[in-house]
Design a protein around this motif. Structure first.
Motif, PDB file in Angstrom:
ATOM      1  N   THR A 167      -8.281 -51.485  16.703  1.00 27.29           N
ATOM      2  CA  THR A 167      -9.580 -51.026  17.195  1.00 27.29           C
ATOM      3  C   THR A 167     -10.370 -50.260  16.122  1.00 27.29           C
ATOM      4  OG1 THR A 167      -8.674 -50.940  19.406  1.00 27.29           O
ATOM      5  CG2 THR A 167     -10.726 -49.768  19.039  1.00 27.29           C
ATOM      6  N   PRO A 168      -9.810 -49.191  15.541  1.00 26.21           N
ATOM      7  CA  PRO A 168     -10.599 -48.501  14.517  1.00 26.21           C
ATOM      8  C   PRO A 168     -10.892 -49.389  13.311  1.00 26.21           C
ATOM      9  CG  PRO A 168      -8.380 -47.589  14.668  1.00 26.21           C
ATOM     10  CD  PRO A 168      -8.535 -48.534  15.806  1.00 26.21           C
ATOM     11  N   ALA A 169      -9.913 -50.219  12.920  1.00 27.40           N
ATOM     12  CA  ALA A 169     -10.135 -51.075  11.752  1.00 27.40           C
ATOM     13  C   ALA A 169     -11.270 -52.046  12.018  1.00 27.40           C
ATOM     14  CB  ALA A 169      -8.859 -51.829  11.403  1.00 27.40           C
ATOM     15  N   ALA A 170     -11.226 -52.696  13.186  1.00 26.17           N
ATOM     16  CA  ALA A 170     -12.268 -53.671  13.508  1.00 26.17           C
ATOM     17  C   ALA A 170     -13.625 -52.990  13.559  1.00 26.17           C
ATOM     18  CB  ALA A 170     -11.959 -54.341  14.846  1.00 26.17           C
ATOM     19  N   TYR A 171     -13.662 -51.781  14.113  1.00 25.97           N
ATOM     20  CA  TYR A 171     -14.951 -51.102  14.201  1.00 25.97           C
ATOM     21  C   TYR A 171     -15.470 -50.758  12.814  1.00 25.97           C
ATOM     22  CZ  TYR A 171     -18.643 -48.099  15.790  1.00 25.97           C
ATOM     23  OH  TYR A 171     -19.879 -47.568  16.018  1.00 25.97           O
TER      24      TYR A 171
END
Lengths: 307, 336, 294
Positions: free
Chosen positions: C109-113
């Motif tokens: 999630t944080p990486a994709a964001y």
């Protein structure tokens, strides 16, 4: 030594320094990236190193640096070349047939009709089923010489039952692969059909194209990139196929259905020949990179500019 | 509070220069409209002021303090977006309260302020609705509510009315103007619609290709456009431009006359022409008259007029309302 | 077959064509489903009934048994399997699948964001690097993974599967979630920044609630891939940590060919993911195409 003080931890090595700095500046991405690097990249480097050694787990005392000896061996070894041919046969055969069958599925279920939801669900199920269980179902309920339904039909016509997997091993594997992967193709092609503007189809009809003309001049050109995408993704997955072969044929009879992944598996876990298997793995990875490169280009163009 | 000074600001997207060095000063309490054709850099300029884009060089100051390096949220500005940009998973109450929540304000005070704002904007009955359940006009009011609840130094509006239908747009235009009258907060408003610019602005900034073509009050721009671009952009229907001999008579490369500054007669006048297309609007009639030596001219006549395609008519430009331009397109001083 | 004639479906010939299409579609669907429908029904038969031909498909009460294509359903096989050693395998599969999926979501999630933010540099490199790892053959790394797992004493330990399934699903999850984040209207995120939300707050308070479906879809896909995974489980586990696919293998080699019980076991093993896939149908395409196709 440079006169300039270098703040980066890995300052002596420019690439690592830049990478380290990037990781430091991107704390949201770093954990995911590092996990993937540690679990997938580091082992690959080890694989490359192993491939340069003579190393059999059963005779560890014989371990020695072997330079490119393993590579020479596998090139000389017909089993490896055979397995490449088998891999390519499976991949090309299964991908092309799956594309065709997937396209037919998609055209059949694109429009609304009675029970479309159920039909679609039934059609995608082979892809959801655990591959070894799908293969098991085929082996024992469809193709089995004694209990298989195909042979029951054959018998009704008075013919002698056939050991399909034994007599036609490659065709049997391809049949199961197509059964499993055609739904995958269908899903992507259906998305393509949904993205097709109805106005375009209607305009083509107003311009005098018949149903076939409409497919040829509007639908297929529109589907082109979706077909490419499904073919490339399908190739990458099918070239690595292991589960179906393990369950259906164990690579046999003889080596008739031994593809590269299965051969490597056998080399490691039946012959314990690490060096040999590693060399084959490296060659396989390099070969796959060619398909992957095309795929990434296509993905890039589908996703638009990323930066 | 709420003066904004932009000094030598530039913006590049890669190799593309969107804004060449640009200076602009906005006084406290002004309603400034950035207007220009699409791609003129008006939205980019607004986003530079907001802090949503970084300037390539130059500085932005608010109330005399340099905020070039200050994050968007800390500049004390509020923005209303073209798409309203409401948070779809939050109720109206949560939407309006969000900036206060981010500022760490206590729950009770947030509730009180949200109530007050909702009352001003007639949203009291909708506080627990979600944006998805509301009409375009209501959503726009929520977006405005979310902006005013912070009591910002200035409001930034990015084409806020372009997603509304025509009649609603006129209403919202009035509401925003009234709001500005009441709050007297500085506002910067971006639009491509010169009617919005003329009706709402205390000061209009006409932009083209990132360059300020002219800054002035609506009537200054209407009466004294500085060049052909501004003359053509402000006013509807567009100003007529005439080149050649008729312009030379006025010692200009081009002369311009607005359609409403041309008198029409069936009997006599300065120039003779043939009537082309006639557009009846009821309140006005627009005639397209083909004048030899001047080309097609648009003439605006109040009320209805019985003329037909092909009729011969005479048109006379109001001598006091002729705009003169040199060969480079810049306005020449009025004669007389 | 005739989908392009939808708009003029008023005429008779086309109605007939559409009838034919409906029948054909059903025929194809039933043909394709034969292997698993048959497997599923066989699990409810007795060992005597199961291998009989022609295949019996119609469950009837005992009083009506003996009719062609009819069989009397029994739960005996399921009882035997569940009473046997199926559950430990099932629990291993569930732990490996769910825990790895949870970690995948937390990391992806944080990486994709961050990979949608304009200020992040090198996005293209990161994305292509990630996905290329997923596309390269597992056999390319299986040897060192096996040796490393053995070296670390993690052979036959669910932890090894959790780590590997996490790495296996992370690239797809990042790509997929990124495509959902990317579809968010830029204005809303800008509004968040104007309102004072920092990157993390923006992610948690604004972006994530707006892609709830995307998170669910990503989880679905990760679960499907992890549950069905076979090669790594075969390589790295034997008994303690073995997963459901290995149960099938050991069942077949230990018990021999008991058709009805094997069918019941296969059905139990495949069912969780099949049902999940049925519910998540509309999201499959996005995951399978790495978010390139919606």
């Amino acid at each position: 030594m440079t006169s300039e003080a270098n703040p980066a931890l890995f300052g002596r090595i420019p690439i690592l320094g830049r990478f380290g700095l990037w990781i430091w500046r991107n704390p949201l991405i770093a954990p995911a990236l590092l996990v993937v690097i540690v679990v997938t990249q580091a082992p690959f480097i080890l694989t490359v190193i192993y491939s340069l050694f003579r190393w059999n787990l059963q005779r560890p005392e014989n371990t020695a640096f072997n330079a490119f000896g393993n590579y020479v061996d596998i090139v000389r070894d017909t089993r490896f070349l055979d397995s490449i041919v088998t891999s390519l046969t499976f991949t090309v055969g299964a991908v092309l047939l799956s594309l065709l069958v997937g396209l037919i599925y998609a055209l059949l279920v694109h429009d609304r009709f009675f029970g479309r939801g159920i039909v679609r669900t039934l059609l995608i199920t082979p892809f959801l089923i655990m591959p070894i269980i799908g293969a098991l179902a085929w082996k024992y309920t469809v193709l089995s010489p004694i209990f298989g339904v195909v042979n029951w039909i054959v018998r009704q016509f008075g013919a002698a039952p056939i050991d399909w997997i034994g007599m036609y091993p490659v065709a049997s594997v391809v049949a199961v692969l197509v059964w499993r992967w055609a739904p995958f193709m269908m899903i992507i092609i259906l998305a393509g059909l949904q993205a097709l503007d109805d106005d375009q189809r209607e305009a083509a009809r107003m311009d005098g194209a018949g149903p076939l003309g409409e497919i040829r001049f509007v639908v297929l050109p529109h589907l082109k990139k979706y077909l490419q995408l499904s073919a490339l993704l399908g190739s990458i997955f099918i070239v690595n196929e292991f589960d179906v072969i393990f369950m259906l044929t164990q690579g046999g009879p003889g080596t008739a259905t031994t593809n590269v992944p299965f051969l490597i598996y056998q080399s490691v876990f039946y012959s314990f020949d690490i060096g040999h298997a590693a060399a084959m793995a490296v060659v396989t990875v390099l070969g796959t990179i060619i398909i992957v490169t095309y795929l990434l280009k296509l993905l890039g163009s589908l996703m638009g500019d990323l930066d | 509070m709420g003066s904004i000074t932009i000094s030598k600001v530039t913006k590049h997207f890669g190799a593309l220069e969107v804004i060449p060095p640009l200076d602009l000063h906005i006084e406290e309490g002004e309603f400034v409209v950035f207007v220009g054709p699409s791609g003129c850099g008006k939205t980019t300029l607004l986003r530079l002021i907001a802090g949503l884009e970084d300037v390539t060089s130059g500085s932005v100051a608010i109330d005399g303090t340099d905020v070039t390096q200050v994050a968007a949220a800390r500049r004390g500005l509020a923005m209303v977006f073209q798409s309203y940009a409401l948070y779809p998973h939050m109720t109206v109450r949560e939407n309006i309260g969000f900036p206060l929540r981010m500022a760490g304000i206590g729950k009770a005070e947030i509730a009180r302020k949200v109530e007050t704002v909702a009352e001003t904007l007639n949203l009291t009955g909708h506080l627990d609705a979600r944006p998805g359940q509301m009409s375009g006009g209501q959503r726009q009011r929520v977006a405005i509510g979310r902006a005013i609840v912070r009591e910002p130094k200035a409001f930034l509006f990015d084409e806020p009315l372009s997603n509304l239908d025509a009649s609603l747009r006129v209403n919202m235009r009035l509401e925003i103007s009234e709001l500005h009258q009441r709050l007297q907060t500085t506002a910067i408003y971006v639009t491509h619609d010169q009617v919005e610019a003329m009706t709402m602005a205390t000061k209009i900034v006409v932009l083209r290709s990132g360059i300020i073509e002219q800054v002035g009050s609506p009537m200054e721009l209407y009466n004294q456009p500085r060049n052909l671009f501004v003359a053509g952009f402000i006013g509807s229907p567009k100003m007529n431009f005439i080149t050649g001999e008729k312009a030379a008579q006025h010692d200009a490369a081009t002369i311009g006359v607005r359609p409403e500054h041309i008198a029409l007669s069936k009997d006599a006048g300065a120039w003779q022409g043939a009537v082309g297309i006639v557009e009846h609007l009821g309140s006005d009639t627009f005639l397209h008259v083909n004048v030899s030596g001047a080309g097609p001219l648009t003439v605006r006549v109040a009320g209805e007029l019985a003329v037909n395609f092909g009729d011969t008519v005479f048109v006379t430009p109001d001598a006091n309302r002729i705009h003169r331009f040199d060969a480079a397109g810049n306005a020449l001083p009025r004669r007389n | 077959m005739v989908f392009w004639q939808r708009r003029t479906a008023a005429t008779r010939g086309i109605e007939r064509a559409s009838m034919i299409r409906t029948v054909l579609a059903w025929a194809v669907a039933l043909f394709v489903s034969f292997p698993f429908l048959y497997l599923a029904t066989s699990g409810f038969k007795t060992e005597v009934e199961a291998p009989k031909m022609p295949p019996a498909f119609v469950p009837v009460p005992e009083s009506l048994s003996g009719f062609p294509l009819a069989y009397t359903p029994t739960l005996e096989n399921y009882k035997l399997i569940l009473a046997g050693d199926f559950m430990p395998y099932f629990i291993n599969s569930a732990i490996a699948t769910l825990v790895s999926t949870l970690i995948v979501l937390l990391l992806a999630t944080p990486a994709a964001y961050a990979l949608t933010l304009p200020q992040t540099t090198g996005k293209r490199n990161v994305l292509f690097f990630l996905i290329s790892t997923r596309f390269l053959p597992a056999v390319g790394v299986i040897i060192p993974i096996f040796l490393a797992t053995r070296f670390l004493g993690l052979l036959d330990n669910v932890l090894a599967l959790i780590i590997l399934y996490t790495a296996m699903n992370l690239p797809i999850a990042v790509w997929m979630m990124r495509s959902f984040f990317q579809d968010l209207p830029a204005d809303v995120l800008d509004a968040g920044r104007m309102d004072g939300a920092g990157t993390i707050q923006e992610l948690i308070l604004i972006a994530l609630p707006m892609i709830k479906n995307g998170v669910l879809a990503t989880a679905f896909l990760a679960i499907i891939f992890a549950w069905n995974e076979f090669l790594l489980a075969l390589t790295l586990t034997t008994t303690k940590a073995a997963t459901v696919p290995l149960y099938m293998i050991s069942f077949m080699s230990a018990q021999g060919l008991w058709y009805a019980k094997m069918s019941a076991a296969g059905t139990l093993a495949a069912l969780p993911v099949v049902i999940l896939g049925w519910f998540g149908q509309k999201w499959l395409v996005r995951g399978l195409s790495m978010g390139a196709v919606k």
